[in-house]
Design a protein around this motif. Structure first.
Motif, PDB file in Angstrom:
ATOM      1  N   ASP A   1      -8.652 -33.139  14.618  1.00 44.84           N
ATOM      2  CA  ASP A   1      -9.883 -32.467  14.213  1.00 44.84           C
ATOM      3  C   ASP A   1     -10.904 -33.506  13.731  1.00 44.84           C
ATOM      4  O   ASP A   1     -10.852 -33.957  12.589  1.00 44.84           O
ATOM      5  CB  ASP A   1      -9.574 -31.463  13.104  1.00 44.84           C
ATOM      6  CG  ASP A   1     -10.797 -30.658  12.701  1.00 44.84           C
ATOM      7  OD1 ASP A   1     -11.855 -30.820  13.355  1.00 44.84           O
ATOM      8  OD2 ASP A   1     -10.704 -29.875  11.746  1.00 44.84           O
TER       9      ASP A   1
ATOM     10  N   ASP B   1      -3.367 -28.481  22.584  1.00 42.13           N
ATOM     11  CA  ASP B   1      -4.454 -29.165  23.285  1.00 42.13           C
ATOM     12  C   ASP B   1      -3.872 -30.172  24.281  1.00 42.13           C
ATOM     13  O   ASP B   1      -3.800 -31.370  24.012  1.00 42.13           O
ATOM     14  CB  ASP B   1      -5.345 -29.867  22.236  1.00 42.13           C
ATOM     15  CG  ASP B   1      -6.533 -30.574  22.873  1.00 42.13           C
ATOM     16  OD1 ASP B   1      -6.839 -30.298  24.049  1.00 42.13           O
ATOM     17  OD2 ASP B   1      -7.148 -31.406  22.183  1.00 42.13           O
TER      18      ASP B   1
ATOM     19  N   GLN C   1      -4.409 -26.361   5.113  1.00 42.71           N
ATOM     20  CA  GLN C   1      -4.454 -26.273   6.574  1.00 42.71           C
ATOM     21  C   GLN C   1      -4.885 -27.584   7.213  1.00 42.71           C
ATOM     22  O   GLN C   1      -4.618 -27.828   8.393  1.00 42.71           O
ATOM     23  CB  GLN C   1      -5.431 -25.158   7.002  1.00 42.71           C
ATOM     24  CG  GLN C   1      -4.970 -23.749   6.643  1.00 42.71           C
ATOM     25  CD  GLN C   1      -5.245 -23.411   5.180  1.00 42.71           C
ATOM     26  OE1 GLN C   1      -5.988 -24.106   4.503  1.00 42.71           O
ATOM     27  NE2 GLN C   1      -4.629 -22.339   4.697  1.00 42.71           N
ATOM     28  N   SER C   2      -5.555 -28.427   6.455  1.00 43.26           N
ATOM     29  CA  SER C   2      -6.078 -29.677   7.008  1.00 43.26           C
ATOM     30  C   SER C   2      -5.182 -30.874   6.733  1.00 43.26           C
ATOM     31  O   SER C   2      -5.373 -31.931   7.329  1.00 43.26           O
ATOM     32  CB  SER C   2      -7.468 -29.971   6.415  1.00 43.26           C
ATOM     33  OG  SER C   2      -8.365 -28.921   6.667  1.00 43.26           O
TER      34      SER C   2
ATOM     35  N   LYS D   1     -11.728 -25.799  20.768  1.00 39.45           N
ATOM     36  CA  LYS D   1     -11.540 -24.887  19.638  1.00 39.45           C
ATOM     37  C   LYS D   1     -10.447 -25.396  18.707  1.00 39.45           C
ATOM     38  O   LYS D   1     -10.562 -25.340  17.491  1.00 39.45           O
ATOM     39  CB  LYS D   1     -11.181 -23.494  20.159  1.00 39.45           C
ATOM     40  CG  LYS D   1     -11.187 -22.431  19.074  1.00 39.45           C
ATOM     41  CD  LYS D   1     -10.985 -21.050  19.676  1.00 39.45           C
ATOM     42  CE  LYS D   1     -11.030 -19.991  18.569  1.00 39.45           C
ATOM     43  NZ  LYS D   1     -10.797 -18.627  19.125  1.00 39.45           N
ATOM     44  N   HIS D   2      -9.345 -25.882  19.282  1.00 37.05           N
ATOM     45  CA  HIS D   2      -8.229 -26.408  18.499  1.00 37.05           C
ATOM     46  C   HIS D   2      -7.838 -27.782  19.032  1.00 37.05           C
ATOM     47  O   HIS D   2      -6.837 -27.921  19.729  1.00 37.05           O
ATOM     48  CB  HIS D   2      -7.039 -25.460  18.563  1.00 37.05           C
ATOM     49  CG  HIS D   2      -7.304 -24.100  18.002  1.00 37.05           C
ATOM     50  ND1 HIS D   2      -7.649 -23.890  16.685  1.00 37.05           N
ATOM     51  CD2 HIS D   2      -7.288 -22.876  18.597  1.00 37.05           C
ATOM     52  CE1 HIS D   2      -7.825 -22.608  16.482  1.00 37.05           C
ATOM     53  NE2 HIS D   2      -7.623 -21.968  17.620  1.00 37.05           N
TER      54      HIS D   2
ATOM     55  N   TRP E   1      -0.337 -31.273  15.282  1.00 39.71           N
ATOM     56  CA  TRP E   1      -0.214 -29.969  15.940  1.00 39.71           C
ATOM     57  C   TRP E   1       1.227 -29.472  15.895  1.00 39.71           C
ATOM     58  O   TRP E   1       1.489 -28.310  15.586  1.00 39.71           O
ATOM     59  CB  TRP E   1      -0.663 -30.071  17.402  1.00 39.71           C
ATOM     60  CG  TRP E   1      -0.317 -28.828  18.172  1.00 39.71           C
ATOM     61  CD1 TRP E   1      -1.022 -27.658  18.214  1.00 39.71           C
ATOM     62  CD2 TRP E   1       0.855 -28.623  18.982  1.00 39.71           C
ATOM     63  NE1 TRP E   1      -0.368 -26.742  18.996  1.00 39.71           N
ATOM     64  CE2 TRP E   1       0.788 -27.302  19.483  1.00 39.71           C
ATOM     65  CE3 TRP E   1       1.951 -29.421  19.317  1.00 39.71           C
ATOM     66  CZ2 TRP E   1       1.767 -26.769  20.320  1.00 39.71           C
ATOM     67  CZ3 TRP E   1       2.925 -28.900  20.145  1.00 39.71           C
ATOM     68  CH2 TRP E   1       2.831 -27.592  20.627  1.00 39.71           C
TER      69      TRP E   1
ATOM     70  N   ARG F   1      -3.291 -32.524   9.706  1.00 42.77           N
ATOM     71  CA  ARG F   1      -4.210 -33.243  10.597  1.00 42.77           C
ATOM     72  C   ARG F   1      -4.779 -34.490   9.925  1.00 42.77           C
ATOM     73  O   ARG F   1      -4.966 -35.522  10.566  1.00 42.77           O
ATOM     74  CB  ARG F   1      -5.348 -32.308  11.038  1.00 42.77           C
ATOM     75  CG  ARG F   1      -4.879 -31.030  11.736  1.00 42.77           C
ATOM     76  CD  ARG F   1      -4.067 -31.353  12.988  1.00 42.77           C
ATOM     77  NE  ARG F   1      -3.520 -30.178  13.623  1.00 42.77           N
ATOM     78  CZ  ARG F   1      -4.150 -29.474  14.556  1.00 42.77           C
ATOM     79  NH1 ARG F   1      -5.362 -29.796  14.932  1.00 42.77           N
ATOM     80  NH2 ARG F   1      -3.560 -28.437  15.109  1.00 42.77           N
TER      81      ARG F   1
ATOM     82  N   ASP G   1       2.280 -27.970  12.617  1.00 44.08           N
ATOM     83  CA  ASP G   1       1.758 -26.620  12.428  1.00 44.08           C
ATOM     84  C   ASP G   1       2.503 -25.613  13.305  1.00 44.08           C
ATOM     85  O   ASP G   1       2.769 -24.487  12.903  1.00 44.08           O
ATOM     86  CB  ASP G   1       0.264 -26.573  12.762  1.00 44.08           C
ATOM     87  CG  ASP G   1      -0.582 -27.326  11.740  1.00 44.08           C
ATOM     88  OD1 ASP G   1      -0.089 -27.544  10.617  1.00 44.08           O
ATOM     89  OD2 ASP G   1      -1.716 -27.707  12.070  1.00 44.08           O
ATOM     90  N   ARG G   2       2.823 -26.030  14.516  1.00 41.25           N
ATOM     91  CA  ARG G   2       3.360 -25.094  15.520  1.00 41.25           C
ATOM     92  C   ARG G   2       4.858 -24.824  15.312  1.00 41.25           C
ATOM     93  O   ARG G   2       5.317 -23.686  15.392  1.00 41.25           O
ATOM     94  CB  ARG G   2       3.127 -25.677  16.923  1.00 41.25           C
ATOM     95  CG  ARG G   2       3.716 -24.844  18.060  1.00 41.25           C
ATOM     96  CD  ARG G   2       2.997 -23.507  18.177  1.00 41.25           C
ATOM     97  NE  ARG G   2       3.504 -22.738  19.302  1.00 41.25           N
ATOM     98  CZ  ARG G   2       4.630 -22.042  19.295  1.00 41.25           C
ATOM     99  NH1 ARG G   2       5.390 -22.040  18.219  1.00 41.25           N
ATOM    100  NH2 ARG G   2       5.013 -21.363  20.371  1.00 41.25           N
TER     101      ARG G   2
ATOM    102  N   GLU H   1      -2.509 -21.386  16.994  1.00 40.69           N
ATOM    103  CA  GLU H   1      -3.267 -22.374  17.750  1.00 40.69           C
ATOM    104  C   GLU H   1      -2.567 -22.746  19.053  1.00 40.69           C
ATOM    105  O   GLU H   1      -1.372 -22.965  19.080  1.00 40.69           O
ATOM    106  CB  GLU H   1      -3.464 -23.647  16.908  1.00 40.69           C
ATOM    107  CG  GLU H   1      -4.365 -23.442  15.711  1.00 40.69           C
ATOM    108  CD  GLU H   1      -4.706 -24.754  15.037  1.00 40.69           C
ATOM    109  OE1 GLU H   1      -4.369 -25.817  15.600  1.00 40.69           O
ATOM    110  OE2 GLU H   1      -5.317 -24.724  13.965  1.00 40.69           O
TER     111      GLU H   1
END
Length: 509
Positions: A268, A209, A399-400, A263-264, A79, A403, A82-83, A206
């Protein structure tokens, strides 16, 4: 809309260009520090015992604390990458790791050393998954095998360089230098990272979480704490093992339920719709339990049964890294052409053959035989570890990837921790010490106490200790045989993202 089959005559370029190699230099430097620190410390445990007047079970936490911190921070990495962007996070990880290393060198007792190893682990835990993400994005999916071969360099230098460097530094200087050595390497890595790594393009879409973090990170840490306490307590029934383990498992199970609804989510879990990733995860899990569990035993056998110095023990482990150095580049090249399945099966077979030799060790087993077995195991590792990682990542979308690499690193670290704890428990349960009462800790005879015994008694004790090592290696070998089952399901032809089954590919564009 891009067609996955466009330009199907050949991939754009199978070779890694200069730009990718520059990025690789940064990633490899960071990973070398992180991995070296595991293997360097493994040969320093006897030194910590005498330096801090502590038991083996206590100083073992200098390794366990590092692993727990690693496992706790890895779930956040996907995360956060990505962030905030991979470059910023990588620089932060380097700073944390180097700062933790300097603090470790200043430790005044074993408790402070364990605490500073946690700081070091927080940085080290982010370096490898971030490195995988950065490299995979830079090289593209058609060169994932080559990328993994490059990232495998630290895996080679760890088994070769770590024990040798650790043994030499302890004998030539002091134990402080096994940590201080990271300072110049870290400074160089930071400078090169600032100059070379591509600018970040973080995604702010996103939300974080927090619920997932509060469930998964403590859950993993508590479960691994319980498992890692087994060698010290000697029984699963101990409250320290049982309570920690159960609470950890409950939190991880709660995370699974939460992640399937969120959702996020932090991790994943729908990535497991990709069957290739699922088989790779299963292969990595079983492989890591056996390989990393047994890996802890090799230096201990040479130090305790054969009476070698830390430097000699480190040199004796070098053939394993040399074997991996021979096969890893070749495996990386062929994975991109013929798929990972065949290569991983060959690798596992070689590891089983090499490890099988160690099931028969005694006090006088010939060194050429042992060194040959380590070389064969290294060749197997070169064909197994990174090709399995490749199998997991090569069908994922951009994008994956963050993760996916995070997931694979969690699996590797957790399985490795379980493996080392399991093998330690099996070994200590099999050891018969003088007079039936172990002088050392974790059930292993103390070297000073052993030296006071008559020669025939020493041989008897060392013989029983060698038998205990052989029995433990047998368990590791049998577990490695089980890894052949999921490995047989890995693809045996070239795989591209057009064959992805995860459904994640359809989410973006």
């Amino acid at each position: 809309m891009t067609s996955p089959a466009s330009g199907s005559s050949a991939p754009p370029s199978d070779k890694l260009d200069a730009g990718v190699l520059k990025i690789a230099s940064v990633v490899v430097l960071g990973a070398i520090m992180s991995i070296l620190d595991v293997t360097v410390v493994s040969v320093a445990l006897p030194t910590f015992m005498s330096e801090f007047q502590a038991t083996y079970a206590t100083v073992a936490w200098t390794m366990t604390a590092y692993t727990l911190a690693l496992a706790s921070v890895i779930p956040l990495t996907g995360w956060a990458a990505d962030r905030f962007g991979t470059k910023r996070l990588y620089l932060l990880a380097l700073v944390l790791f180097v700062a933790g290393s300097v603090l470790c060198s200043m430790a005044w007792d074993v408790q402070s050393l364990i605490a500073f190893r946690v700081v070091q682990g927080f940085g080290g835990g982010m370096l490898m998954p971030l490195g995988m993400t950065i490299m995979t994005r830079a090289a593209g999916p058609h060169r994932v095998g080559r990328v993994m071969a490059v990232l495998g360099i630290p895996m080679l230098l760890g088994p070769i360089g770590g024990p040798i460097l650790g043994g030499w530094l302890i004998e030539a200087a002091t134990w402080h230098w096994i940590f201080l050595i990271n300072l110049p390497i870290g400074i160089v890595a930071l400078i090169v990272a600032v100059a070379v790594l591509p600018k970040d393009a973080p995604s702010k879409s996103e939300s974080f979480d927090f619920v997932g973090m509060l469930l998964l990170s403590p859950g993993l840490a508590l479960f691994l704490f319980g498992v890692s306490s087994l060698p010290e307590t000697g029984t699963v029934a101990s409250p320290r093992v049982l309570v920690s383990g159960i609470i950890g498992l409950v939190l991880v199970a709660a995370f699974v339920v939460h992640a399937l609804r969120a959702k996020h989510p932090l991790i994943d879990l729908y990535l497991f719709r990709n069957r290739q990733l699922t088989y790779a995860v299963l292969t990595m899990t079983v492989f890591a339990v056996a390989f990393f569990g047994a890996g802890l035993l090799f230096p201990s056998y040479f130090l305790q049964v054969r009476g070698e110095t830390t430097l000699a023990a480190g040199l004796l482990l070098a053939p394993q890294g040399l074997g991996a150095m021979l096969t890893m580049p070749i495996a990386g090249r062929f994975v991109d052409r013929i798929g990972p399945g065949k290569i991983v099966l060959v690798g596992l077979t070689l590891i089983i053959a090499g490890m099988g030799v160690f099931t028969q060790v005694d006090v006088e087993t010939a060194y050429p035989l042992l060194l040959g077995a380590l070389f064969v195991m290294g060749m197997g590792m070169g064909c197994t570890m990174m090709p399995t990682m490749t199998a997991a990542l090569q069908t994922l979308t951009d994008q994956s990837i963050a993760r996916g690499s995070t997931l694979m690193n969690i699996v590797q670290q957790a399985a490795g921790s379980i493996g080392t704890a399991t093998m330690s428990v099996i070994l200590t349960s099999r050891v018969i010490s003088p007079e039936g009462s172990p002088e050392g800790t974790s059930g292993q005879p103390d070297s000073d106490a052993l030296a006071q015994l008559p020669p025939e008694m020493q041989q008897s004790v060392l013989g029983s200790l060698a038998d205990a090592f052989g029995d433990t290696f047998l368990v590791a070998t049998l577990i490695m045989v089980v890894a052949l089952i999921p490995a047989a399901l890995l693809p045996r032809t070239r795989t591209t993202r057009s064959t992805e089954e995860s459904g994640a590919a359809a989410v973006m564009h």
